[in-house]
Write a protein that holds these residues in place. Structure first.
Motif, short mmCIF file in Angstrom:
data_model
loop_
_atom_site.label_atom_id
_atom_site.label_comp_id
_atom_site.label_asym_id
_atom_site.label_seq_id
_atom_site.Cartn_x
_atom_site.Cartn_y
_atom_site.Cartn_z
N LEU A 35 0.94 -1.27 0.02
CA LEU A 35 0.22 0.19 -0.30
C LEU A 35 0.94 1.51 -0.05
O LEU A 35 0.58 2.44 -0.10
N CYS A 36 1.54 1.02 0.90
CA CYS A 36 3.11 2.14 0.09
C CYS A 36 3.61 2.58 -0.25
O CYS A 36 3.51 4.27 -1.37
N ALA A 37 4.01 1.86 -0.98
CA ALA A 37 4.30 1.50 -2.45
C ALA A 37 3.63 2.02 -4.16
O ALA A 37 3.51 3.75 -3.94
N LEU A 38 2.05 1.57 -3.44
CA LEU A 38 0.80 2.59 -4.54
C LEU A 38 0.56 3.93 -3.65
O LEU A 38 0.61 4.75 -5.00
N HIS A 39 0.70 4.65 -2.79
CA HIS A 39 0.70 5.17 -2.00
C HIS A 39 2.22 6.45 -3.45
O HIS A 39 1.53 7.92 -3.89
N ASP A 40 2.90 5.81 -3.19
CA ASP A 40 3.83 6.68 -3.56
C ASP A 40 4.06 6.49 -5.41
O ASP A 40 4.22 7.93 -6.03
N ILE A 41 2.85 5.93 -6.22
CA ILE A 41 3.11 6.46 -7.26
C ILE A 41 2.22 6.96 -7.12
O ILE A 41 1.30 7.99 -8.90
N LEU A 42 1.18 6.72 -6.41
CA LEU A 42 -0.41 8.21 -6.90
C LEU A 42 0.42 9.52 -6.35
O LEU A 42 -0.03 10.73 -7.07
N CYS A 69 -2.26 9.06 2.85
CA CYS A 69 -1.75 9.70 3.40
C CYS A 69 0.14 9.54 3.58
O CYS A 69 1.15 9.61 3.82
N GLY A 70 0.02 7.69 2.54
CA GLY A 70 1.08 7.10 2.95
C GLY A 70 2.21 6.75 3.97
O GLY A 70 3.19 6.01 4.12
N ALA A 71 0.81 6.31 5.56
CA ALA A 71 1.78 6.13 6.87
C ALA A 71 0.12 5.29 7.34
O ALA A 71 -1.19 5.56 6.55
N ILE A 72 0.54 4.77 8.10
CA ILE A 72 -0.23 4.22 8.45
C ILE A 72 -0.86 4.61 9.99
O ILE A 72 -2.39 4.70 9.76
N GLU A 73 -0.80 5.73 9.95
CA GLU A 73 -1.96 6.79 11.23
C GLU A 73 -0.75 8.39 10.71
O GLU A 73 -0.59 8.41 10.77
N ASN A 74 -2.25 8.61 10.55
CA ASN A 74 -1.35 9.97 10.40
C ASN A 74 -2.93 11.08 11.97
O ASN A 74 -3.96 11.30 11.39
N ASN A 75 -2.90 11.09 12.57
CA ASN A 75 -3.29 11.50 13.60
C ASN A 75 -4.56 13.31 13.03
O ASN A 75 -4.80 13.88 14.17
N GLN A 76 -3.39 14.05 12.92
CA GLN A 76 -3.43 15.04 12.72
C GLN A 76 -4.78 15.61 11.92
O GLN A 76 -4.59 15.10 10.74
#
Length: 154
Positions: A35-42, A69-76
């Motif tokens: 999923l992180c690799a897919l985020h990088d493509i997008l 977001c490219g990360a597991i958690e983004n609480n912001q």
């Protein structure tokens, strides 16, 4: 649409492909790097000003968050004008397991056997607010599905 198309299955690691071919469902540990690799493509497409379509089984809310977001958690909370999160419209193709199973049975040359479908339904967390999504029934014809998605995009 003239947009670049990506099939997320093309980006699975050889280990993930082997596991699925053996009838073993993927777990979070298997899926997160994918999923992180897919985020990088997008992200790359977004930074170049291009629109893209990604066909992906983003079964859990956490998986969709990684795509955004490219990360597991983004609480912001997202701030207006903030560029860190991608703007993605998720299209949840929804339908009865028997219809989807029938389509999987007809698919040839794919590493995921139809026997893994039940595990995908068991893992599925359908999108919900505040996620940016539409739900489209797979019981509609292909032209109806495409039209509904185009209406949501435009």
């Amino acid at each position: 649409l003239g947009w670049k198309f990506y099939d997320a299955d093309d980006y699975h690691s050889p280990e993930n492909r082997k596991k699925m071919a053996e009838g073993i469902p993927l777990d979070d540990e298997d899926r997160i790097p994918w999923l992180c690799a897919l985020h990088d493509i997008l992200r790359r497409e977004d930074l170049s000003g291009q629109h893209a379509i990604l066909a992906c089984s983003a079964l859990k809310k956490m998986y969709r968050r990684i795509l955004v977001c490219g990360a597991i958690e983004n609480n912001q909370p997202e701030q207006p004008g903030e560029n860190s999160a991608l703007k993605i419209l998720f299209v949840h193709l929804d339908g009865p397991i028997d219809i989807i199973a029938d389509r999987l049975e007809k698919r040839r040359g794919h590493f995921m056997p139809p026997e893994l479908l039940r595990s995908q339904f068991d893992t599925l967390e359908p999108p919900s607010a505040p996620e940016n999504f539409i739900t489209v029934s797979v019981e509609k014809s292909l032209p109806e599905i495409v039209l509904e998605i185009k209406r949501a995009i435009f």
